[in-house]
Structure formats: structure tokens, C-alpha cells
Design a protein around this motif. Structure first.
Motif, PDB file in Angstrom:
ATOM      1  N   LEU A  85      -5.900  -4.926   1.606  1.00 10.51           N
ATOM      2  CA  LEU A  85      -7.035  -4.954   0.755  1.00 10.51           C
ATOM      3  C   LEU A  85      -7.676  -5.088   1.341  1.00 10.51           C
ATOM      4  O   LEU A  85      -8.648  -5.238   1.108  1.00 10.51           O
ATOM      5  CB  LEU A  85      -6.190  -6.097  -0.056  1.00 10.51           C
ATOM      6  CG  LEU A  85      -4.952  -6.415  -1.702  1.00 10.51           C
ATOM      7  CD1 LEU A  85      -4.904  -7.107  -2.331  1.00 10.51           C
ATOM      8  CD2 LEU A  85      -5.287  -5.105  -2.304  1.00 10.51           C
ATOM      9  N   GLN A  90      -5.391  -0.266  -2.170  1.00 13.45           N
ATOM     10  CA  GLN A  90      -4.633  -0.451  -3.414  1.00 13.45           C
ATOM     11  C   GLN A  90      -4.183  -1.567  -2.902  1.00 13.45           C
ATOM     12  O   GLN A  90      -3.051  -2.184  -4.254  1.00 13.45           O
ATOM     13  CB  GLN A  90      -4.705   0.961  -4.463  1.00 13.45           C
ATOM     14  CG  GLN A  90      -5.736   1.484  -3.940  1.00 13.45           C
ATOM     15  CD  GLN A  90      -6.271   1.676  -5.279  1.00 13.45           C
ATOM     16  OE1 GLN A  90      -5.829   0.565  -5.999  1.00 13.45           O
ATOM     17  NE2 GLN A  90      -7.743   1.745  -5.122  1.00 13.45           N
ATOM     18  N   ARG A 117       1.025   4.390  -2.738  1.00  9.55           N
ATOM     19  CA  ARG A 117       0.928   4.836  -4.594  1.00  9.55           C
ATOM     20  C   ARG A 117       1.217   3.299  -5.701  1.00  9.55           C
ATOM     21  O   ARG A 117       1.882   2.554  -5.050  1.00  9.55           O
ATOM     22  CB  ARG A 117       2.096   5.830  -5.164  1.00  9.55           C
ATOM     23  CG  ARG A 117       3.269   5.728  -4.471  1.00  9.55           C
ATOM     24  CD  ARG A 117       4.624   6.761  -5.333  1.00  9.55           C
ATOM     25  NE  ARG A 117       5.587   6.021  -4.889  1.00  9.55           N
ATOM     26  CZ  ARG A 117       6.569   5.329  -5.314  1.00  9.55           C
ATOM     27  NH1 ARG A 117       6.595   4.719  -6.601  1.00  9.55           N
ATOM     28  NH2 ARG A 117       7.830   5.155  -4.681  1.00  9.55           N
ATOM     29  N   ALA A 118       1.216   3.852  -6.567  1.00  9.00           N
ATOM     30  CA  ALA A 118       1.586   3.367  -7.144  1.00  9.00           C
ATOM     31  C   ALA A 118       3.549   2.586  -7.135  1.00  9.00           C
ATOM     32  O   ALA A 118       3.466   3.281  -7.818  1.00  9.00           O
ATOM     33  CB  ALA A 118       1.339   3.252  -8.444  1.00  9.00           C
TER      34      ALA A 118
END
Length: 127
Positions: A85, A90, A117-118
Motif C-alpha cells: 500500500l 492495491q 490482482r484482486a
């Protein structure tokens, strides 16, 4: 899982140089390398060089120098991958599996650093 260490596990062989790896960072006490079966764009394994089986084994018996080095290498992996962060990333996930209920596959303590990635939910609710 008992804390008896099996020096024939794949990570012990990597540490002895018997099996190659894709090193990201190596220090006196820690080795970080890319997972051979990545589950996300960033998937790095961080392992202590000492013979520890699980997180609780490592946390209870490793020296302060080993613990600090392991934590700092983990932070460097996150920073250098750009997923932290503070680096404008992300986010990421760190995972350590222990024993049969934790689905540990290699009996050498290791931390998965996963991101890029998410990632979705970590666990599904029990049914």
C-alpha cells in the motif's frame, strides 16, 4: 504436525542448491523465490534457511536475527513487487499453511506473498 524437521523436503533441497529456484532475494537467514505454480501475477515464497516446520515452530525457536531478517525480507518482496500500500499498490495477501488441516504441502515453514490482482475471499463460509 510435530516439529520434527524432514531435511529431504523440497525447500531443504533448494536451500542446499540441489534444486534450482528463481531467487528474488537471498540473505544470511532467508530465501525468497518465485513459486513454480503461481496463483497470481505476484506469487513469491519466503522461507527461513533454518529447519523450521511451521510458523509457530519458527516464532518459538528462531533467533531474533532470523525473525527480523525474515520479516524484513518479506517487506522487501512486497515493496519490490509494487503491491504494498505504501508503494501505490492495491494490496496483497500473505499465507502460511501448517499441518494437515492447514493443507501444508511442504514441511518447511514458508510464507506465500500473493498479489497483483484482486484475490477474492480467503475462505468460504462453512456449509
Amino acid at each position: 504436525m510435530p516439529h520434527a524437521y524432514d531435511d529431504q523436503n523440497i525447500f531443504a533441497k533448494i536451500l542446499r542448491g540441489e534444486i534450482p529456484n528463481d531467487t528474488v532475494i537471498e540473505t544470511e537467514h532467508t530465501l525468497a523465490f518465485r513459486d513454480i505454480g503461481p496463483q497470481a501475477p505476484v506469487h513469491v515464497l519466503v522461507i527461513p534457511k533454518g529447519p523450521y516446520v511451521s510458523y509457530d515452530h519458527f516464532a518459538a525457536e528462531a533467533s531474533e536475527a532470523e525473525i527480523v531478517d525474515f520479516a524484513r525480507v518479506s517487506a522487501r518482496v512486497i515493496a519490490e513487487a509494487g503491491i504494498g500500500l505504501g508503494e501505490g499498490g492495491q494490496g496483497y495477501r500473505v499465507i502460511s499453511n501448517a499441518g494437515s488441516h492447514g493443507t501444508q504441502e511442504v514441511p518447511h515453514y514458508h510464507l506465500h506473498v500473493v498479489g497483483g490482482r484482486a484475490l477474492g475471499r480467503m475462505l468460504a463460509a462453512p456449509q
